[in-house]
Design a protein around this motif. Sequence first.
Motif, mmCIF file in Angstrom:
data_model
loop_
_atom_site.group_PDB
_atom_site.id
_atom_site.type_symbol
_atom_site.label_atom_id
_atom_site.label_comp_id
_atom_site.label_asym_id
_atom_site.label_seq_id
_atom_site.Cartn_x
_atom_site.Cartn_y
_atom_site.Cartn_z
ATOM 1 N N LEU A 50 -41.514 -37.504 10.913
ATOM 2 C CA LEU A 50 -41.002 -37.316 9.558
ATOM 3 C C LEU A 50 -39.575 -37.883 9.454
ATOM 4 C CD1 LEU A 50 -41.867 -35.941 6.853
ATOM 5 C CD2 LEU A 50 -40.489 -33.995 7.562
ATOM 6 N N ALA A 51 -38.767 -37.603 10.476
ATOM 7 C CA ALA A 51 -37.400 -38.118 10.490
ATOM 8 C C ALA A 51 -37.417 -39.642 10.490
ATOM 9 C CB ALA A 51 -36.658 -37.603 11.718
ATOM 10 N N ASN A 52 -38.305 -40.245 11.283
ATOM 11 C CA ASN A 52 -38.380 -41.698 11.343
ATOM 12 C C ASN A 52 -38.835 -42.322 10.041
ATOM 13 O OD1 ASN A 52 -37.470 -41.619 13.943
ATOM 14 N ND2 ASN A 52 -39.481 -41.835 14.886
ATOM 15 N N CYS A 53 -39.604 -41.556 9.247
ATOM 16 C CA CYS A 53 -39.987 -42.065 7.926
ATOM 17 C C CYS A 53 -38.787 -42.095 6.992
ATOM 18 C CB CYS A 53 -41.067 -41.179 7.305
ATOM 19 S SG CYS A 53 -42.645 -41.301 8.132
ATOM 20 N N ILE A 54 -37.866 -41.152 7.208
ATOM 21 C CA ILE A 54 -36.695 -41.087 6.341
ATOM 22 C C ILE A 54 -35.695 -42.179 6.691
ATOM 23 C CG2 ILE A 54 -34.731 -39.642 5.644
ATOM 24 C CD1 ILE A 54 -36.564 -37.203 6.076
ATOM 25 N N ASN A 55 -35.483 -42.421 8.004
ATOM 26 C CA ASN A 55 -34.458 -43.419 8.346
ATOM 27 C C ASN A 55 -34.983 -44.847 8.412
ATOM 28 O OD1 ASN A 55 -35.634 -43.697 10.923
ATOM 29 N ND2 ASN A 55 -34.298 -42.142 11.799
ATOM 30 N N GLY A 56 -36.303 -45.024 8.225
ATOM 31 C CA GLY A 56 -36.821 -46.378 8.142
ATOM 32 C C GLY A 56 -37.359 -46.945 9.447
#
Lengths: 570, 283
Positions: A50-56
């Motif tokens: 989920l975090a990686n989806c936010i930071n791209g």
Amino acid sequence: MSKSPIVEFKDFTFRYSTQREPTLKNINLTIYEGEKVLILGPSGCGKSTLANCINGLIPFSYPGEIQGSCKIAGNETSNSSIFNLSAVVGTVLQDSDAQFVGLSVGGDIAYALENDNMPREEMLPRVLNSATLVGMHEFLEHVPYNLSGGQKQRVSLAGIMHDHVKILLFDEPLAALDPQMGNQAIDLIDQIQKNNNCTVIIIEHRLEDVLYRPVDRIILLEDGQIVADMTPNELLCSNIIVEKGIREPLYLQALKMAGCNVTIEDNPCNVFNMNLEKYKDQLISYYSSVDTSKPEEDKEVVLEVKNVDFSYDKFKALDDVSFTINKADKIAIVGKNGAGKSTAAKLICGILRPDKGEVLIDGVNYLNYSIKEIGQRIGYVMQNPNQMLVKDIIKDEVSLGLVLNNKSEAEIEKNIEAALKKCDLWPMRNWPVSVVSYGQRKRVTIASILAMNPEIIILDEPTAGQDYRVYTEIMSFLESLNRDFGITILFITHDMHLAIEYTDRAIVFADGQCIGDDSVFRILSDNDIIEQANLKQTSLYSLATRIGLEPEKFIESFIVAERRKRHEKS
Amino acid sequence: MKNLNIINLTKGETFLHQLSGTTKVRLFATLMLYVMMSFDLPIILPLFIFSIIGIISLKPSWKVIKPLVIFVVAINILNVVLYWLANPLCGLEYTGDQTILFAYTDYLVVTKGTLWFLTIRLLKMLTAFSTSLAFIMSITPSELAAGLTSLGFPYKLGSIVEIAFRYIPDISRDYENIAVSMQCRGLELDAKKTKPIERLKQMILILIPLIVTSFDRVGNISNAMDLRGFGKGKKRSYYSEYPERKNDKIFKLIYCLITIFCAYYIISGIITPRDPKMWLYWR
């Protein structure tokens, strides 16, 4: 005041190209500007994804299939680029060592500016400014190798704060920090959020430590789905955290054990502000009635460290250290990084030998033994199992130590069978090491040490980076080894919960000296020791002071009551 | 841990250290061209002297560079001896001199010309080495990256160098930890007690987990770089690269003059081939 959304997931599903099943399923989540959100969940629940989806990083570094929409500051991420996103979202990764790509503090803070091709004159004041925000301005010339984990993390934070990023994303910020540094990190995150008015997203599974400073909302993930989205108070009063394998804060555990039914109105998210008045009598009566008397046992000394000094070149790592270890002890070795814990462990294993003083194994000075001989009596299990595993097949890994010690075929077979059975790995003995989970790998490393039949096992941070479920799995397994087979276990650890729940005694190091050697509850009630060793008071201590109980007595009662309850269950 | 043996991670205090990365890299490149282009003693000798002065001015830790110096000098002497053994008259072609000084057998003779040729050859090698040593000791990996970029190399090349130096100490620490745990399990690392083939096998036991953990790290590092915009633009600036100062300007003049001289020397050598004997100033 209506706030505008800054992160918006709508019916969002993501599947890594390398996997069959989606890791995130049907996520609907909105985070508003200026909010401070904790994303909670056990390992493998999808919180890092989920975090990686936010930071791209998803989809730009990890390809995969996206359904639904994810908007950051109003823009769909899949139409943006990782560079555009990094101007909005600043990420502090879990591994602060890997994130430190510069060769000096200043160089690392400037890294993003360098990539923008900013002239050096413009860079200097901005680097200084960012460094000042995190309190690292006096260290600009320092190289990464001498910095503590907390300092490296501060540098990482400074390195992403140049463009007034709108979202600060922290991936497991507490993973590599000792308790006191962890508190400082949470404090710093809080201050920065207040001063810069940005949105903060923290990914963690250490709920109690994050709640050291207030959080607006907690999102609980399980198997790639959101199972709870509520305020900390709501979450703490529901039973959901225990069900989902998240560790409950200690003080709440203490309250619940005494039969108190905590409600949202009590403000349970912080032990200092919580309304305790109505539970006071109940707590006092419950914990005063716990029988803490222990049968006196005759202890047999297995290892004695006497007045030991040790120096690396000019640096004195151990200074007149003495302690004894008895058979079947469970001991926590605690203290901040560089205090001498690892040196003491290496010394016990015979990798290092004392400059002065002596180490006795069963009364014999161990200078008479080679490292190999000591290795068969004292086993050392490293923190990261990947640093120990060298063979492809579990059975070969476990037999390696015996093969290296030229044992006979028959003895090897006998020993590895016993070790694998003790570790519940016997049915998996022919499996490749690479396919088993982290917890199982850890067990393989422990089995490979057990196969040598050691009297003492030293474990370096056995549960570091693990969620509560794996933690409980590893620790109850170690406890049974100790209980059923009388193996002495030394834990090198930062984790005070671990010390409280699973050990009887703590040996505390600070600046190369042994500053405390006592039962865990006494150590944790001694303010001097806590301060010197970078520990922190547990919430039990604060709870005890608030209801007017003697902390030492209270922590002792809690430990006894908690263990009794745990043993009844198992 | 401020320095990795002879390589500095942070800028030193001396005159040469304080030059900018661009100056150092460009100066080094021209000096290498300069030393390679000829066998002329009047050309090589001054550089040799200057490079020794340069090394001394950097205030190196002699304890650290001594083994390296001894190793390189020994290898070069060996090289010269082998050269002579292969062809004792190797100097003839260059000097035209075959005055015999010593004769061990009919084949193994020492001629004046060969001796002179090999001495110059040795001096040339040592000059290249001492110049390189001064360069390596004066530069930090970040400055090297900045300097390479200024020569027109893509900045990704410089970054690879920088990152490699950043993580060497981390990897050596991992190695140490793994070695410790393997020793406890009975691995014998004592050179005296094991045969070379056994040792090789045991090294592999340490290398496997080292490689596995290093690969884990590579993924994290590349994410960290991506998240901070590495590879965003065609150009990149450098925090550790000082702007040009007075001394850099002086050195700019010096390396420009040297480049012009080298160009003149090489081109004139091509137009009118030099008599190979011209450098024999000893006569």
